[in-house]
Design an enzyme around this catalytic site. Structure first.
Site, PDB file in Angstrom:
ATOM      1  CG  HIS A 272      -2.089   0.899   1.064  1.00 11.40           C
ATOM      2  ND1 HIS A 272      -2.057   2.244   1.347  1.00 11.40           N
ATOM      3  CD2 HIS A 272      -3.328   0.634   0.583  1.00 11.40           C
ATOM      4  CE1 HIS A 272      -3.233   2.763   1.058  1.00 11.40           C
ATOM      5  NE2 HIS A 272      -4.019   1.826   0.594  1.00 11.40           N
TER       6      HIS A 272
ATOM      7  CG  ASP B 107      -8.264  -4.347  -3.330  1.00 12.83           C
ATOM      8  OD1 ASP B 107      -9.486  -4.175  -3.303  1.00 12.83           O
ATOM      9  OD2 ASP B 107      -7.452  -3.458  -3.610  1.00 12.83           O
TER      10      ASP B 107
END
Ligand SMILES: CC(C)(COP(=O)(O)OP(=O)(O)OC[C@H]1O[C@@H](n2cnc3c(N)ncnc32)[C@H](O)[C@@H]1OP(=O)(O)O)[C@@H](O)C(=O)NCCC(=O)NCCS
Length: 371
Positions: free
Chosen positions: A256, A307
């Site tokens: 991320h 996700d």
């Protein structure tokens, strides 16, 4: 020398009171509430109210909002005709991007609340566009719109043609809450950039959907299922990952830009994924996922993101893989529209600079036949 912040890393592009991503401590805040406080305690509709109005609704406010959303679910017949004309092989993200853009053609909102009304209309209709396209591409009928179901239940009802279980609804509802907003992420930024030119709400959300579609953003959840299917079984995880490391390939659902520790949304989705795969008697997917997450953490110091586990949650709910990213879009529409309203309330055009790396000025134009 100009300092270029590639990918705008670390740049604060605007201020917002809607949400905050605290990457160093793994915290996500919606208008003063930690996501861990909200998940499982408030519905998606309550979350929408929080993002649009800065506070959780009282019963009357919630009733007003849910009634407004439910009253806006029907699609103009021209959009249903469009959905019927779309090739069945079209990607659902492309269909909702074009569908939301088309909604702008039928917009008649006027007056000081026009943008709020547009936010309600887009949020209410985007899931219907995705679900109706899904029904049509399978040659199935279009279930009539219902106004007695929550946003999550209505989407599951439309894609399956039957009312979902309470458990399936609750699972999708929590997933919607977790995905509803996330600071100045790429798609939110593109929505804000678009409306900051004083374009319009439909154009802003269309930009956002196009931005979310990419595998480095919302498209990663589909990539996770494709990865698990490609690997096939847990005993092949190590060898497959080594191959990817050698190719310097990105592992979907991992890493991320902002979170340097665990993405706080991931454990909620992980718990739901474990429960659902257990109930289905299919623990294989979650075991493979856990194995991948462990290797990535230990060898690459990278954590699973939102996700990574949402993919297994949706898969276990029986949602087709190419509707995973549209589900993300349906939920994030709450955040996108909140940001558009906030942007327009105190607008300034976004216009960054670039560092020029082309040839030094001084070239002379030769006639075309001499080039
Ligand atoms: C999310 C993401 C785009 C962030 O990208 P970013 O901040 O630009 O980070 P970078 O791509 O510069 O990566 C930094 C380093 O970590 C590595 N890395 C980051 N994510 C990785 C991943 N998913 N798999 C393997 N390596 C990864 C990069 O290769 C790079 O290593 P290097 O410094 O040795 O070259 C990136 O982590 C990614 O592509 N993840 C997979 C897609 C995904 O899940 N997206 C959903 C995000 S919610």
């Amino acid at each position: 020398m100009t300092l270029v912040a590639k990918g705008l890393e670390g740049i604060v592009a605007n201020s917002t009171s809607i949400s905050d991503v605290r990457g160093d401590i793994g915290q996500l805040i919606y208008a003063g509430y930690d996501i861990n406080e909200l998940a499982g305690k408030v519905s998606f509709e309550e979350t929408i109210h929080l993002l649009w109005h800065g506070e959780l609704p009282n019963p009357e406010q919630l009733h007003k909002l849910t009634s407004a959303l439910r009253a806006e679910r029907s699609l103009p017949p021209e959009i249903i005709d469009f959905l019927k004309s779309v090739p069945r092989t079209a990607g659902p993200m492309d269909v909702i991007r074009t569908g939301v853009s088309m909604l702008g053609l039928f917009d008649h909102a006027t007056g000081e609340h026009a943008n709020y009304e547009r936010a309600v209309a887009i949020t209410a209709k985007i899931g219907v566009i995705a679900a109706y396209f899904h029904r049509l591409r399978q040659g199935k009928d279009l279930p009539p719109i219902r106004t007695d179901l929550s946003e999550a239940a209505h989407f599951l009802y439309l894609i399956n043609g039957e009312e979902p279980t309470k458990e399936a609804t609750a699972t999708l509802d929590v997933a919607y809450v977790l995905h509803a907003d996330h600071g100045m992420n790429a798609s939110t930024f593109s929505a804000r950039v678009t409306v900051a030119t004083l374009s319009d709400m439909f154009s802003g959300i269309t930009s956002a959907i196009g931005t979310l579609k990419g595998p480095l953003h919302g498209g990663a959840n589909e990539g996770v299922i494709h990865m698990l299917q490609e690997i096939g079984s847990e005993d092949k995880v190590d060898a497959w990952l080594e191959e990817q490391f050698a190719k310097k390939a990105k592992i979907m659902g991992i890493g991320h830009r902002v979170y340097k520790v665990l993405d706080p949304r991931a454990p909620h989705l992980r718990d739901m994924a474990i429960k659902l795969t257990d109930q289905l008697g299919e623990p294989k997917w979650i075991r493979m996922s856990e194995h991948i997450a462990t290797v990535m953490r230990e060898k690459k110091h990278l954590n699973a993101n939102v996700d990574f586990y949402s993919a297994t949650v949706y898969y276990s709910l029986g949602v087709p893989t190419d509707l995973f990213t549209p589900i993300f879009a349906i939920s994030r529409t709450a955040g996108w529209t909140a940001h558009v309203l906030e942007q327009l309330a105190d607008n300034r055009l976004y216009r960054p600079l670039s560092e020029y790396t082309g040839p030094e000025v001084g070239k002379v134009v030769k006639p075309i036949d001499q080039r």
